[in-house]
Design an enzyme around this catalytic site. Structure first.
Site, mmCIF file in Angstrom:
data_model
loop_
_atom_site.group_PDB
_atom_site.id
_atom_site.type_symbol
_atom_site.label_atom_id
_atom_site.label_comp_id
_atom_site.label_asym_id
_atom_site.label_seq_id
_atom_site.Cartn_x
_atom_site.Cartn_y
_atom_site.Cartn_z
ATOM 1 C CE LYS A 35 -4.133 -1.832 0.271
ATOM 2 N NZ LYS A 35 -4.580 -2.610 1.407
ATOM 3 C CG ASP A 50 5.292 -9.059 4.645
ATOM 4 O OD1 ASP A 50 4.406 -8.632 3.883
ATOM 5 O OD2 ASP A 50 5.059 -9.511 5.792
ATOM 6 C CB ALA A 73 3.619 -2.698 8.976
ATOM 7 C CG ASN A 91 -0.656 -7.942 7.102
ATOM 8 O OD1 ASN A 91 0.530 -8.136 7.401
ATOM 9 N ND2 ASN A 91 -1.061 -6.839 6.506
ATOM 10 C CE1 TYR A 140 -6.861 -1.369 11.076
ATOM 11 C CE2 TYR A 140 -8.665 -0.006 11.901
ATOM 12 C CZ TYR A 140 -7.325 -0.167 11.597
ATOM 13 O OH TYR A 140 -6.453 0.853 11.827
ATOM 14 C CG ASN A 169 -12.295 9.539 11.672
ATOM 15 O OD1 ASN A 169 -12.642 9.111 12.769
ATOM 16 N ND2 ASN A 169 -12.830 9.125 10.546
ATOM 17 C CG PHE A 207 -21.687 6.202 3.197
ATOM 18 C CD1 PHE A 207 -22.234 6.116 1.922
ATOM 19 C CD2 PHE A 207 -20.326 5.947 3.348
ATOM 20 C CE1 PHE A 207 -21.442 5.792 0.825
ATOM 21 C CE2 PHE A 207 -19.528 5.616 2.261
ATOM 22 C CZ PHE A 207 -20.094 5.547 0.992
#
Ligand code: UFG
Length: 328
Positions: A35, A50, A73, A91, A140, A169, A207
């Site tokens: 990303k 990685d 990460a 991950n 998440y 945010n 939304f």
């Protein structure tokens, strides 16, 4: 002594690297570039690889004198995490476990970890305090909460001291206009509104307007990415002073609705920005506002770019200068 920034080529990581370089710190970056963007790195010694690859970790820790680690990460798309939970657990948890194993083996005792408001889920109280109930509503947030718990036990067993920072945010861009926010695909509100301003998107979809908020749209606590980076730096300095592990929220303690964000963006850009109502997005809490008193008291954190207008102005400056984001 160097600071290792994992995920240093991502949105928040690249602002962290910029800030560490400004402070004269020696910076080592590890990023797998799934990303991240090469052009977002303003310096530092780069390792491309990685965190789940033991060989690259061995190389990074043997070739550098690492004093502290800042770990950004992770996969961070809330919606994707619901449809692909195993990807997120594998991950986000797996890579941090590997990193912690390397830290244990190479006796690196300080880590600042990128956590999230998503650890709280639907909050019981506003503003949210660090010891409020954590009940994530998506994998998440669950993966980040799991790492916070793993950190606690690694502190207990290996004496690795941590600071977990729960961001609200993240928004805005570096004041220089050189680095900013470029997610692919983009799902965050402010960059999407700016894509409408740039004529790349016809309209912004709101939304849901039937939430229990003043104008019916969701309320969020937007915090400037440079202020977030600064909190990490303060956290590293605090750990260097030998202080104990801690979890802190990072937000401005002020909430803005989706409609207010759109209106402020119209004001900043001077452009008409078409908006249209759409159904609610699954899993969105109505209101998320941080109490950041703990970060202010414990870290001595004092956000500099705490007005929504300034946050959007810096984002607009970057988006205008990079209409197609970073060139791959
Ligand atoms: N929104 C819209 N239209 C859009 C995009 C977003 O109305 O096109 C709304 C969302 O419904 C939400 C608000 O704008 O109410 C902010 O949405 P973002 O996607 O920008 O950010 P989130 O609040 O969903 O997510 C942020 C972080 C996550 C973190 C989460 C914690 O980006 O990493 O807060 O809940 F997990």
């Amino acid at each position: 002594m160097a600071i290792l920034v994992c995920g240093g080529a991502g949105y928040i990581g690249s602002h962290m690297v910029a800030q560490l370089l400004e402070k004269g710190e020696e910076v080592v970056v590890l990023d797998n570039f799934q990303k991240g963007h090469h052009d977002s790195l303003l310096g530092g010694k780069l390792y491309s690889g990685d965190l789940r690859d033991d060989a690259i970790l061995h190389k990074v820790f043997t070739e550098n004198n690492i004093d502290a680690v800042i770990d950004f990460a992770a996969d961070s798309l809330v919606g994707e995490s619901v449809t692909e939970p195993l990807k997120y657990f594998e991950n986000n948890i797996g890579s941090t476990i590997n990193l912690l194993k390397a830290m244990r083996d190479y006796k690196v005792k300080k880590i600042v970890f990128s956590s999230t408001a998503a650890t709280y889920g639907e909050p019981d109280n506003i503003p949210i305090l660090e010891d409020d109930r954590t009940f994530p509503t998506n994998p998440y947030g669950e993966s980040k909460l799991a790492v916070e718990k793993i950190l606690k036990w690694c502190d207990n067993a290996y004496g690795i001291k941590y600071t977990a920072l729960r961001y609200f945010n993240a928004a805005g861009a570096h004041i220089s206009g050189k680095i900013g926010e470029d997610h692919r695909p983009e799902s965050h509100l402010i960059p999407l509104i700016l894509q409408v301003a740039l004529g790349q998107r016809e309209k912004i979809m709101i939304f849901g307007d039937d939430y229990d908020t003043e104008d019916g749209t969701c309320v969020r606590d937007y915090v400037h990415v440079t202020d977030l980076a600064n909190a990490h730096l303060l956290a590293v300095e605090r750990l260097r002073r030998g202080e104990d592990s801690v979890i802190c929220n990072l937000g401005n303690g002020k909430g803005f609705s989706v409609k207010e964000v759109i209106e402020t963006t119209r004001k900043v850009t001077g452009l008409k920005i078409k908006a249209e109502m759409a159904p609610r997005r699954a899993g969105d809490p109505a209101v998320l506002i941080a109490s950041s008193d703990k970060a202010k008291n414990i870290l001595g954190w004092a956000p500099k770019y705490d007005s929504l207008q300034t946050i959007i102005e810096t984002a607009w400056q970057w988006h205008k200068g990079h209409p197609d984001g970073y060139v791959k």
